[in-house]
Scaffold this motif. Structure first.
Motif, PDB file in Angstrom:
ATOM      1  N   VAL A  45      41.945  44.329  40.412  1.00 43.95           N
ATOM      2  CA  VAL A  45      42.411  43.025  40.870  1.00 43.95           C
ATOM      3  C   VAL A  45      41.562  42.612  42.067  1.00 43.95           C
ATOM      4  CG1 VAL A  45      44.356  41.701  41.795  1.00 43.95           C
ATOM      5  CG2 VAL A  45      44.767  43.513  40.122  1.00 43.95           C
ATOM      6  N   HIS A  46      41.054  41.401  42.038  1.00 41.39           N
ATOM      7  CA  HIS A  46      40.239  40.835  43.118  1.00 41.39           C
ATOM      8  C   HIS A  46      41.152  39.884  43.894  1.00 41.39           C
ATOM      9  CE1 HIS A  46      36.456  39.486  44.927  1.00 41.39           C
ATOM     10  NE2 HIS A  46      36.880  38.240  44.775  1.00 41.39           N
ATOM     11  N   TYR A  47      41.495  40.257  45.126  1.00 40.87           N
ATOM     12  CA  TYR A  47      42.400  39.488  45.978  1.00 40.87           C
ATOM     13  C   TYR A  47      41.533  38.820  47.036  1.00 40.87           C
ATOM     14  CZ  TYR A  47      46.345  38.743  49.254  1.00 40.87           C
ATOM     15  OH  TYR A  47      47.296  38.226  50.093  1.00 40.87           O
ATOM     16  N   GLU A  48      41.510  37.500  47.040  1.00 39.39           N
ATOM     17  CA  GLU A  48      40.639  36.787  47.981  1.00 39.39           C
ATOM     18  C   GLU A  48      41.458  36.023  49.005  1.00 39.39           C
ATOM     19  OE1 GLU A  48      36.843  33.760  48.013  1.00 39.39           O
ATOM     20  OE2 GLU A  48      37.406  34.803  46.180  1.00 39.39           O
ATOM     21  N   VAL A  49      41.221  36.352  50.260  1.00 33.00           N
ATOM     22  CA  VAL A  49      41.829  35.628  51.367  1.00 33.00           C
ATOM     23  C   VAL A  49      40.856  34.504  51.695  1.00 33.00           C
ATOM     24  CG1 VAL A  49      42.647  35.786  53.732  1.00 33.00           C
ATOM     25  CG2 VAL A  49      42.849  37.761  52.221  1.00 33.00           C
ATOM     26  N   THR A  50      41.343  33.297  51.831  1.00 34.64           N
ATOM     27  CA  THR A  50      40.514  32.113  51.969  1.00 34.64           C
ATOM     28  C   THR A  50      39.318  32.306  52.887  1.00 34.64           C
ATOM     29  OG1 THR A  50      42.491  30.797  51.647  1.00 34.64           O
ATOM     30  CG2 THR A  50      40.577  29.641  52.458  1.00 34.64           C
ATOM     31  N   GLY A  51      38.163  32.503  52.285  1.00 35.77           N
ATOM     32  CA  GLY A  51      36.902  32.553  53.003  1.00 35.77           C
ATOM     33  C   GLY A  51      36.689  33.694  53.983  1.00 35.77           C
ATOM     34  N   SER A  52      37.690  34.542  54.210  1.00 35.94           N
ATOM     35  CA  SER A  52      37.503  35.539  55.262  1.00 35.94           C
ATOM     36  C   SER A  52      37.363  36.968  54.756  1.00 35.94           C
ATOM     37  CB  SER A  52      38.651  35.473  56.270  1.00 35.94           C
ATOM     38  OG  SER A  52      39.872  35.791  55.649  1.00 35.94           O
ATOM     39  N   ALA A  53      37.971  37.290  53.626  1.00 33.38           N
ATOM     40  CA  ALA A  53      37.894  38.669  53.146  1.00 33.38           C
ATOM     41  C   ALA A  53      38.268  38.735  51.671  1.00 33.38           C
ATOM     42  CB  ALA A  53      38.834  39.562  53.953  1.00 33.38           C
ATOM     43  N   ARG A  54      37.787  39.804  51.032  1.00 37.52           N
ATOM     44  CA  ARG A  54      38.141  40.091  49.649  1.00 37.52           C
ATOM     45  C   ARG A  54      38.538  41.554  49.557  1.00 37.52           C
ATOM     46  NH1 ARG A  54      33.510  37.788  49.819  1.00 37.52           N
ATOM     47  NH2 ARG A  54      32.311  39.495  48.960  1.00 37.52           N
ATOM     48  N   ILE A  55      39.588  41.820  48.805  1.00 41.21           N
ATOM     49  CA  ILE A  55      40.067  43.183  48.617  1.00 41.21           C
ATOM     50  C   ILE A  55      40.182  43.426  47.122  1.00 41.21           C
ATOM     51  CG2 ILE A  55      41.919  44.825  49.083  1.00 41.21           C
ATOM     52  CD1 ILE A  55      42.690  42.975  51.479  1.00 41.21           C
ATOM     53  N   ASP A  56      39.572  44.501  46.639  1.00 44.22           N
ATOM     54  CA  ASP A  56      39.683  44.886  45.240  1.00 44.22           C
ATOM     55  C   ASP A  56      40.577  46.114  45.163  1.00 44.22           C
ATOM     56  OD1 ASP A  56      37.965  42.847  44.529  1.00 44.22           O
ATOM     57  OD2 ASP A  56      36.201  44.140  44.405  1.00 44.22           O
ATOM     58  N   TYR A  57      41.537  46.084  44.247  1.00 41.22           N
ATOM     59  CA  TYR A  57      42.457  47.212  44.113  1.00 41.22           C
ATOM     60  C   TYR A  57      42.890  47.378  42.663  1.00 41.22           C
ATOM     61  CZ  TYR A  57      46.256  43.771  43.895  1.00 41.22           C
ATOM     62  OH  TYR A  57      47.073  42.731  43.531  1.00 41.22           O
ATOM     63  N   GLN A  58      43.448  48.530  42.366  1.00 43.33           N
ATOM     64  CA  GLN A  58      44.080  48.808  41.089  1.00 43.33           C
ATOM     65  C   GLN A  58      45.470  49.356  41.376  1.00 43.33           C
ATOM     66  OE1 GLN A  58      41.729  51.363  38.554  1.00 43.33           O
ATOM     67  NE2 GLN A  58      39.992  49.972  38.561  1.00 43.33           N
ATOM     68  N   TYR A  59      46.359  49.219  40.419  1.00 42.61           N
ATOM     69  CA  TYR A  59      47.705  49.741  40.590  1.00 42.61           C
ATOM     70  C   TYR A  59      48.154  50.476  39.331  1.00 42.61           C
ATOM     71  CZ  TYR A  59      49.027  45.627  37.904  1.00 42.61           C
ATOM     72  OH  TYR A  59      49.121  44.678  36.929  1.00 42.61           O
ATOM     73  N   CYS A  60      49.079  51.380  39.518  1.00 41.72           N
ATOM     74  CA  CYS A  60      49.679  52.134  38.423  1.00 41.72           C
ATOM     75  C   CYS A  60      51.181  52.163  38.690  1.00 41.72           C
ATOM     76  CB  CYS A  60      49.110  53.547  38.370  1.00 41.72           C
ATOM     77  SG  CYS A  60      49.785  54.551  37.028  1.00 41.72           S
ATOM     78  N   ASN A  61      51.954  51.635  37.774  1.00 41.52           N
ATOM     79  CA  ASN A  61      53.395  51.546  37.973  1.00 41.52           C
ATOM     80  C   ASN A  61      54.131  52.862  37.741  1.00 41.52           C
ATOM     81  OD1 ASN A  61      53.443  48.820  38.698  1.00 41.52           O
ATOM     82  ND2 ASN A  61      53.375  48.194  36.554  1.00 41.52           N
ATOM     83  N   GLU A  62      53.503  53.806  37.035  1.00 43.37           N
ATOM     84  CA  GLU A  62      54.157  55.077  36.734  1.00 43.37           C
ATOM     85  C   GLU A  62      53.206  56.239  36.994  1.00 43.37           C
ATOM     86  OE1 GLU A  62      55.895  54.934  32.854  1.00 43.37           O
ATOM     87  OE2 GLU A  62      57.130  53.207  33.354  1.00 43.37           O
ATOM     88  N   TYR A  63      52.782  56.392  38.230  1.00 45.45           N
ATOM     89  CA  TYR A  63      51.850  57.453  38.623  1.00 45.45           C
ATOM     90  C   TYR A  63      52.613  58.753  38.825  1.00 45.45           C
ATOM     91  CZ  TYR A  63      48.058  59.782  41.071  1.00 45.45           C
ATOM     92  OH  TYR A  63      47.076  60.654  41.435  1.00 45.45           O
ATOM     93  N   GLN A  64      52.039  59.846  38.350  1.00 48.22           N
ATOM     94  CA  GLN A  64      52.674  61.149  38.489  1.00 48.22           C
ATOM     95  C   GLN A  64      51.611  62.203  38.729  1.00 48.22           C
ATOM     96  OE1 GLN A  64      54.840  62.385  35.005  1.00 48.22           O
ATOM     97  NE2 GLN A  64      56.012  63.904  36.136  1.00 48.22           N
ATOM     98  N   VAL A  65      51.816  63.028  39.732  1.00 47.89           N
ATOM     99  CA  VAL A  65      50.900  64.132  40.014  1.00 47.89           C
ATOM    100  C   VAL A  65      51.507  65.396  39.418  1.00 47.89           C
ATOM    101  CG1 VAL A  65      49.769  65.506  41.792  1.00 47.89           C
ATOM    102  CG2 VAL A  65      50.088  63.067  42.139  1.00 47.89           C
ATOM    103  N   GLY A  66      50.908  65.899  38.375  1.00 48.49           N
ATOM    104  CA  GLY A  66      51.400  67.104  37.728  1.00 48.49           C
ATOM    105  C   GLY A  66      52.637  66.858  36.892  1.00 48.49           C
TER     106      GLY A  66
END
Length: 85
Positions: A45-66
């Motif tokens: 996901v490319h999240y753009e704050v008006t002209g000042s910054a961009r943040i790229d992220y991914q999400y997982c709704n059901e993450y499990q370690v082990g």
């Protein structure tokens, strides 16, 4: 990016990272840059704050370690960019 924009981003990713938000422009990246990092993960996901910054992220709704780990939602911030396009 100021404190207000940072708080708005936090509110977005902590509550519903997969939905568009009215305060900033979001879009899913196409091609190789948008490829999920693994099963269950979103495209980038490319999240753009008006002209000042961009943040790229991914999400997982059901993450499990082990096999015995708790299932929970997580967000992975991939990049934060303060330069212009």
């Amino acid at each position: 990016m100021g404190l207000q924009q940072a708080q708005q981003f936090w509110d977005h990713v902590s509550q519903d990272p997969g939905k568009p938000v009215g305060i900033a422009q979001t879009s899913f990246l196409k091609g190789k840059a948008g490829k999920p990092q693994g099963p269950g993960w979103s495209r980038t996901v490319h999240y753009e704050v008006t002209g000042s910054a961009r943040i790229d992220y991914q999400y997982c709704n059901e993450y499990q370690v082990g096999a015995d780990g708790d299932v929970h939602a997580v967000v992975a911030i991939l990049t934060i960019n303060y330069s212009s396009h």
